[in-house]
Structures are given as C-alpha cells and as structure tokens.
Design a protein around this motif. Structure first.
Motif, mmCIF file in Angstrom:
data_model
loop_
_atom_site.group_PDB
_atom_site.id
_atom_site.type_symbol
_atom_site.label_atom_id
_atom_site.label_comp_id
_atom_site.label_asym_id
_atom_site.label_seq_id
_atom_site.Cartn_x
_atom_site.Cartn_y
_atom_site.Cartn_z
ATOM 1 N N VAL A 160 -21.371 -5.645 2.300
ATOM 2 C CA VAL A 160 -22.133 -5.899 3.525
ATOM 3 C C VAL A 160 -22.803 -7.272 3.455
ATOM 4 C CG1 VAL A 160 -24.136 -5.164 4.895
ATOM 5 C CG2 VAL A 160 -22.489 -3.452 4.061
ATOM 6 N N MET A 161 -23.380 -7.571 2.283
ATOM 7 C CA MET A 161 -24.053 -8.872 2.169
ATOM 8 C C MET A 161 -23.050 -10.014 2.270
ATOM 9 S SD MET A 161 -26.708 -10.680 2.149
ATOM 10 C CE MET A 161 -27.976 -9.410 2.085
ATOM 11 N N ALA A 162 -21.883 -9.847 1.655
ATOM 12 C CA ALA A 162 -20.859 -10.899 1.741
ATOM 13 C C ALA A 162 -20.488 -11.139 3.202
ATOM 14 C CB ALA A 162 -19.629 -10.504 0.922
ATOM 15 N N VAL B 225 -25.863 -15.317 8.057
ATOM 16 C CA VAL B 225 -27.164 -14.724 7.730
ATOM 17 C C VAL B 225 -27.215 -14.544 6.212
ATOM 18 C CG1 VAL B 225 -28.680 -12.721 7.974
ATOM 19 C CG2 VAL B 225 -27.381 -13.578 9.951
ATOM 20 N N VAL B 226 -28.040 -15.350 5.568
ATOM 21 C CA VAL B 226 -28.029 -15.386 4.108
ATOM 22 C C VAL B 226 -29.214 -14.610 3.537
ATOM 23 C CG1 VAL B 226 -28.062 -16.874 2.068
ATOM 24 C CG2 VAL B 226 -26.895 -17.626 4.150
ATOM 25 N N GLY B 227 -28.883 -13.481 2.921
ATOM 26 C CA GLY B 227 -29.833 -12.747 2.082
ATOM 27 C C GLY B 227 -29.181 -12.634 0.729
ATOM 28 N N ASP B 228 -29.547 -11.627 -0.062
ATOM 29 C CA ASP B 228 -28.770 -11.414 -1.278
ATOM 30 C C ASP B 228 -28.682 -9.942 -1.629
ATOM 31 O OD1 ASP B 228 -31.209 -10.960 -2.604
ATOM 32 O OD2 ASP B 228 -31.224 -12.942 -3.541
ATOM 33 N N PHE B 229 -27.893 -9.691 -2.644
ATOM 34 C CA PHE B 229 -27.594 -8.328 -3.082
ATOM 35 C C PHE B 229 -28.198 -8.128 -4.455
ATOM 36 C CE2 PHE B 229 -24.705 -6.136 -6.055
ATOM 37 C CZ PHE B 229 -24.805 -4.847 -5.572
ATOM 38 N N ARG B 230 -28.830 -6.991 -4.661
ATOM 39 C CA ARG B 230 -29.294 -6.647 -6.001
ATOM 40 C C ARG B 230 -28.748 -5.272 -6.355
ATOM 41 N NH1 ARG B 230 -29.531 -11.087 -6.817
ATOM 42 N NH2 ARG B 230 -31.260 -12.445 -7.380
ATOM 43 N N PRO C 162 -28.169 -1.599 -7.719
ATOM 44 C CA PRO C 162 -26.784 -1.234 -7.415
ATOM 45 C C PRO C 162 -26.459 -1.249 -5.916
ATOM 46 C CG PRO C 162 -28.104 0.750 -7.753
ATOM 47 C CD PRO C 162 -29.041 -0.424 -7.913
ATOM 48 N N ASP C 163 -27.448 -1.152 -5.044
ATOM 49 C CA ASP C 163 -27.126 -0.899 -3.627
ATOM 50 C C ASP C 163 -28.161 -1.488 -2.675
ATOM 51 O OD1 ASP C 163 -29.253 0.707 -4.206
ATOM 52 O OD2 ASP C 163 -28.314 2.604 -3.633
ATOM 53 N N VAL C 164 -28.752 -2.626 -3.056
ATOM 54 C CA VAL C 164 -29.856 -3.156 -2.259
ATOM 55 C C VAL C 164 -29.471 -4.457 -1.547
ATOM 56 C CG1 VAL C 164 -32.185 -4.159 -2.392
ATOM 57 C CG2 VAL C 164 -31.670 -2.018 -3.598
ATOM 58 N N LEU C 165 -29.694 -4.469 -0.225
ATOM 59 C CA LEU C 165 -29.642 -5.697 0.577
ATOM 60 C C LEU C 165 -31.057 -6.257 0.590
ATOM 61 C CD1 LEU C 165 -27.846 -4.201 3.715
ATOM 62 C CD2 LEU C 165 -26.787 -5.709 2.011
ATOM 63 N N THR D 157 -27.002 -9.112 13.623
ATOM 64 C CA THR D 157 -25.762 -9.330 12.879
ATOM 65 C C THR D 157 -25.491 -8.153 11.948
ATOM 66 O OG1 THR D 157 -26.250 -11.695 12.976
ATOM 67 C CG2 THR D 157 -24.556 -10.998 11.410
ATOM 68 N N LEU D 158 -26.548 -7.643 11.343
ATOM 69 C CA LEU D 158 -26.391 -6.457 10.502
ATOM 70 C C LEU D 158 -25.886 -5.286 11.355
ATOM 71 C CD1 LEU D 158 -26.913 -5.578 7.540
ATOM 72 C CD2 LEU D 158 -29.196 -4.838 8.255
ATOM 73 N N GLY D 159 -26.420 -5.189 12.563
ATOM 74 C CA GLY D 159 -25.963 -4.150 13.471
ATOM 75 C C GLY D 159 -24.474 -4.292 13.801
#
Lengths: 407, 407
Positions: A362-364, A371-376, A378-381, A401-403
């Motif tokens: 999802v983050m990719a 929309v730049v966030g990051d992934f941590r 095991p399962d966190v946006l 965008t997430l929607g």
C-alpha cells in the motif's frame, strides 16, 4: 470494492476540500512553507524520517565548501567558527526543547549520544542501585545501546512498557530510558509525570526526543529532566544523517563522566596534555572532531525556525492529525485501516500510524501516486506531519489517495 | 641577525630554485595538483591537519543537497546509495591502506572508532591478559579514549614510549595501541616489526593511521594488523571533520563485539527487532545513521586518488621532505631551528617538524606571508607535505620565507 464503494471513497468530498482550503487560509504558519524546497506535486508526509530541504541550506553548504574549506582552509576552525559549532548550534536547538543555553551539544549520532547519556547517568546514579529500565517498544537502537551501557556499567537491563514504567520503578532503579514519542505508533508519553515519578524513586531519567523535538513542546528544564538525546534530521530538517545532540542538565554537568572522553571535550584541547581534564559546561559532552559539512548544514536549516513558536507548531500539528484521521474515516472504506496512534491529544505525537493489511505494498502504491509516507514492519503505514511545510490540502489529498488505493 | 646574514639567508639561492623547477618538471605526480582547488598565492603545508579541496567535491555536494536530499528525499537512502555508503567508501579507502575489500567501514569520528577498536580488541584478547599498552606520546585523544576503554574493560593502562614498546610486551599484554606516524614529531614507527612483536607476545595491536594513510604505504593485510582506525580529513582530503574509518581484519570480524551496537550494525536493521544480532562483515562496525553530506563529500574527494600509486606518493613525499630539510639548512641561519623529524627515511612520515624559539609567533608570521603550516605546543613548527598537490617550488618558497623571518 464494488464500483459504488469506489465512487463513495475515491471521489473528492467537497466539504473536506473546502474545509482544507479554509484551514490553509487561516493557518498562521502557512507561509513557513516558503522556507523549504519541496519537490513538485508531492505530498511529503515523511518528515518524521527525513525532513525536507530548507531553502537556505544549498547556499550555506556551498559557502562552507568553496570559501570556508577551499579558500580559508585550516583558518576556518577559528575564523568560520567551526570549532565552536557544537555548542553554538546546541544553543540554537535548546529553545526548541525547552532548555536554557549551555546544556545542549551537537555532534555524533543519536546512538553514540545515547551511550554517553546512559553511561553518564549510570555513573551519576546513587551507589547500590542496580537496574536500568528501558522502553521495551523503543526504537531498536535505544535498546541495543542501553544493553551495552548496562553491561559496561554493571547494571541489569529491564525492558518495560512505558505505560507500566511507574510500577517498575523502585529503590533499585538507577536509570530510566524512555522515548518521548514512540517511533512506530506515534504515541506521546507523559514526560512530566514519568520524570517526576523517576525522581520520586531516586532514579535519573534519559529521554529520547527523536520523534518529538520540533513537533511539540518538550520542556526539559521545566520538568527537571536529567539527560536527553535526539536526532536533527526529522522535524528539525538538518539533512540526511545530520548530527544528533545531547542535553545534560546544568546541575549534572560538573559530575558528568563521559565514556567517550575525546580531545574535543578536554578543558584545554590544544594543550594536548596526556591527562584528560574535562571541560566545564556542555563542551564536556564533545568527543572527536565534528563533521563540519553536516553540522553547518544543520545550522542553516535551523533558520527555518526564526520567529516560530513551538506552541503554535503543536496546535497546528494536532489540527493536521485530527483532520487526517477525519479524512481517512471519510475516504477509506471501513475496516481497511486501523489507527494505532492514540486519539487523545495528550497521547499523540505528530504522526498518524495506520495498521493495514499489505501495508508495505500500500505504501509503495501511495508513493507512486505522489503521497510519501513510510512503512514500518510488520503492518504499519506511517504518516508524519511537519507543521512547518505540510498544509491541510496535503492532508486531504493524502487521505483521498489512500481511499483510491483501497477503493 | 646582521644585514649580511639577512642577505645570505633571505635572497633566493638560484641553485635551489633551478633544482625545484627541474624536480617539478620531472614529477610524475605533478599534474595531480589540477585535481584540487588551492587558494591563489599560498603554499599549503597543512594538509596533515586539513587536506585541500578536491575539485570535484563542490559539484558532488551540490548534487547531494539539491537532488538527492531536496528532490528524492527519503528515496535516496536506497536510490542514491546512502545506506550502503559506509562500506562502499570503506572499500575505496581499503587499497590506500593495504586492505582487501570488506574490512573497512567509514563513519563516526576517530575517537569513537578508537573506542570501538580498543574495547573490541580487549574482548578479542586471550583471557587473563590484564594490560593495555598505549603510546605515551600519542595524539592525546588516543590516550584519553584508551584510558576509558581500559577502565570499562577492566584492563590496566600502561603508557609506553613506542621505541620501548618491545620491552614492555609480555604475556600479560592484551592490547597495544600505537600511532603509525607521531603527530608532533612526524616520526614513522615500525608497523611491521611492532605488529609482529605484539603477535609474538600473544597480544592484539591497534594502529592509528591518521598521519600515515594517504601519505605512505601501510600494508595492513600484508603485516597481519588486527585493527586500525584513521581520519579522512588529512592526506585523504575528505573535508573538515569528515567521517573516520575503522579496519577490523576479516579473521576477527566474526568475534568482534562492539561496545556501540547501534541499529546500523544489526544483521537486519529494518526488522527492528528488540534483540541485537550483529551483521556479518564490516557493517558490524557501524553504529547510527551516517552523516551523509560529509560522507559523500569524502566519497567524491577520493576520486583524486584515481590511478595513483601509493608507492609513488611515498617516493615523492620523501623527496619533498628531503628537499625541504636541505632548503631549510641553506636558508635559515644555523641554530634557529632544529628538526625533530628523524632524518632516516624509514623513520620519517610525510611532515617535517622544526623546533624553534617563539614557534607560535614564527608560524603566525609565516602564514601572513602565504606559507601555511601549523604550530604544536610547546615549540614545534609543523609542515605537512601532501604529494598530490605540493610541489618542489612550494618547498623552496616555504624554506626561503622561513629564512626571511629569521633573517
């Protein structure tokens, strides 16, 4: 999702867009965005990992390279103020974390400063105390370094959930290490209360400010914190791997006994005497020759804070994260994401973490849509909100965008 | 001095100037000077303190700031190779110090790397060995950090004159720390012989290469050195306070137990697990997030070594220091300066130190006349000769200017 659901969640919701526009228009900090160079078309919500480029930095760095290094060469240690940079820049950071001047020194990485702080705290602790408590859900380097510091000072390392830290405190506690804001969940811990509790138990406390400094008031002096460390490349926008800092409260400095007594921390570094005599004041926390390019980029980056009130930053930060949670609830189909960041303001830092299935992918996908966030694991946006350059329209676009992705 | 003496010593000596011109014309490394940006009209003999600016660095740094940080932002950790920089740049330095790839890691200051190396060596040493020998005339930070490392590993610190190190070695010696070249006198120590002697006594040896790397062959692998550290801002021209490096011989890496186990040295840093599992290979020596601006300036600076043979650098270095001693003898009135750097080639680094009355004032005067060396307490004029950008005419001018001052 069905087409109907996709329409429900992917299309702009005019009410939210209008509100975003109004909030941006009313935002007293909105014009600070001009102090940064942001890539076109991108909503950057990863300032809690690497802050954006302040507009003055490229010119400042070019001057350091061309003139200070290339022309003045060795003279710059005096003439360009290289030698005094660690304390000078420490005093620039101090007001952002509620510290009076003369207590903050810049240099080395957060991990190295943690080692200094924890060993220093263990040596300051009352004799006979045997345990070092450390946040069990901490950013890992804190736990690794705490284990080494405990091993090398003969203390027992005790991992604790910060919510249970009060119960774990006792008359055997020498030192407590906690994070002000949890890197994964964005949870804000009660610095005043936990500091007071540690002191009531006769222990010293070390706070890691990596995820709070520059995003909310810290109040180190007001709450009588003993020692603290933090990085400068997140909400302070110092650049990739910019030097970290260490705070040692003035009352502890005279007895602070560094495990890394490098020549820069000597009372008379250029006397080059065989015996180590620690400097008075914050220079005592210095070790070796400071990384001048990274250090002076940070100094320039701090210009972005000119005239900025940290209380106003905090108010905007909470407004941004509130609005993000509201927009996510409106745009993202129910059940697809679960906020792990506390809803209560007094337990929330400046980020929102959402648990989601397939979070890495999802983050990719989000990043590919600007929309730049990051992934941590095991399962966190993870979405960080830097009030100096993030606006409410950014927030609405990110949630929308997430929607789309979940639509 | 009398006018006659002043004339004798202040006026150019044609034979020396002609020889300088001939030596420069014949110098196979002479064109390397074009790889540096040097200030006009200055003879820079302080590259043993801060190396000159390599010509490619400003452009490289501007790219890191504008594009890698400003545009790519967090993506640069992968896309711009930030994450792997410490090992990649370590492998660029490796051939300059005689190390095969996979043994050198860049990051942190020399002092911090010394702490890692000394504690790591103490933990590698055979049980029951109780003493750490350290060069008594060392650059002070080495002594200070060695004292801390000894204290924290339960060893006794024993300062020794490097000339007497052989006699001090015994079956109680755990670790020996020596400087390859003494920072004050410019004396080169016998790395092969002292390493072999330490090994014969069953001890490990740590070499500080700050004043030798980039000026002469070191041969770490060939001489089976155990561990080494060095800075990169002297003969490697990495810039002010550029990150240092640590070498851990491959045979020791599996058991190397760092006192600074930061998350960058973890086998799986992004798994962010609570337990520390050290990386295999040189990443194990990493600690926290590397200072990217300073690190990548160093990487660009190392381009100046493209195609350069360290043996040729050493030959030119000796020719430069020989010629300087000869010019000083010719230009400076007898008795005014006394060389403290050994005359024998196999005991001389790439600097010449001259003892002189009023050395501090003499150096200030030299600098005002465009000849930049430095002063080291109490009475030493220090001149460093970087073969990549110093020529023989520079040498003649420096000695002649010194003659003027004493004339």
């Amino acid at each position: 999702m069905s087409d109907a659901a996709q329409n429900t969640h992917a299309n702009p919701i005019p009410e939210l867009q209008e509100r975003a526009a109004r909030l941006d228009a009313e935002d007293g900090l909105g014009k600070l965005r001009e102090r940064f160079t942001l890539p076109d078309g991108v909503v950057y919500l990863d300032g809690n990992s690497l802050g954006a480029l302040p507009a003055g930095v490229p010119g400042a760095v070019a001057d350091v390279v061309h003139r200070q290094w290339g022309e003045l060469l060795i003279r710059s240690w005096d003439e360009s103020g290289w030698w005094t940079a660690p304390q000078r820049i420490g005093d620039r950071i101090a007001p952002l974390i509620g510290a009076a001047p003369g207590q903050v020194t810049v240099g080395d990485s957060t991990s190295v400063n943690l080692f200094k702080a924890l060993v220093g705290a263990a040596r300051l602790a009352a004799p006979g105390r045997t345990r070092m408590l450390v946040d069990a859900t901490t950013f890992p380097t804190d736990g690794y370094i705490a284990a080494s510091a405990a091993r090398m000072t003969g203390l027992e390392l005790v991992p604790v959930d910060p919510s249970d830290a009060l119960g774990a405190l006792g008359d055997d506690t020498a030192v407590v290490l906690l994070n002000h804001v949890d890197y994964r969940t964005g949870r804000l811990h009660d610095l005043p209360g936990l500091t007071a509790a540690a002191h009531a138990a006769g222990a010293l406390i070390v706070w890691d400010l990596c995820h709070s400094a520059g995003a909310l008031p810290v109040g180190l002096d007001a709450h009588s914190v003993d020692l603290a460390v933090g990085c400068t490349y997140k909400y302070l926008n110092g650049g990739p791997g910019s030097p970290a800092y260490i705070y040692v409260a003035e009352r502890h400095q005279g007895a602070f006994d560094s495990p890394l007594p490098g020549w820069n921390g000597h009372a008379e570094p250029f006397a080059m005497t065989p015996d180590y005599v620690p400097a008075e004041g914050p220079a005592r926390m210095r070790v070796g020759t400071p990384d001048i390019l990274s250090m002076l980029a940070l100094e320039s980056a701090l210009d972005a804070w000119e005239g900025v009130d940290v209380e106003a930053v905090r108010a905007k930060s909470l407004a941004l994260t509130d609005f993000f949670l509201e927009c996510v609830a409106a745009y993202v189909p129910q059940g697809r994401v679960e906020p792990v960041t506390p809803a209560e303001h007094d337990r929330r830092g400046s980020q929102v973490s959402l648990r989601a299935e397939g979070a890495r992918e999802v983050m990719a996908e989000l990043i590919s849509r600007g929309v730049v966030g990051d992934f941590r694991a095991p399962d966190v946006l993870r979405f960080g909100f830097t009030p100096l350059y993030v606006g409410f329209a950014d927030v609405e676009r990110a949630a929308r965008t997430l929607g789309h992705i979940f639509g």
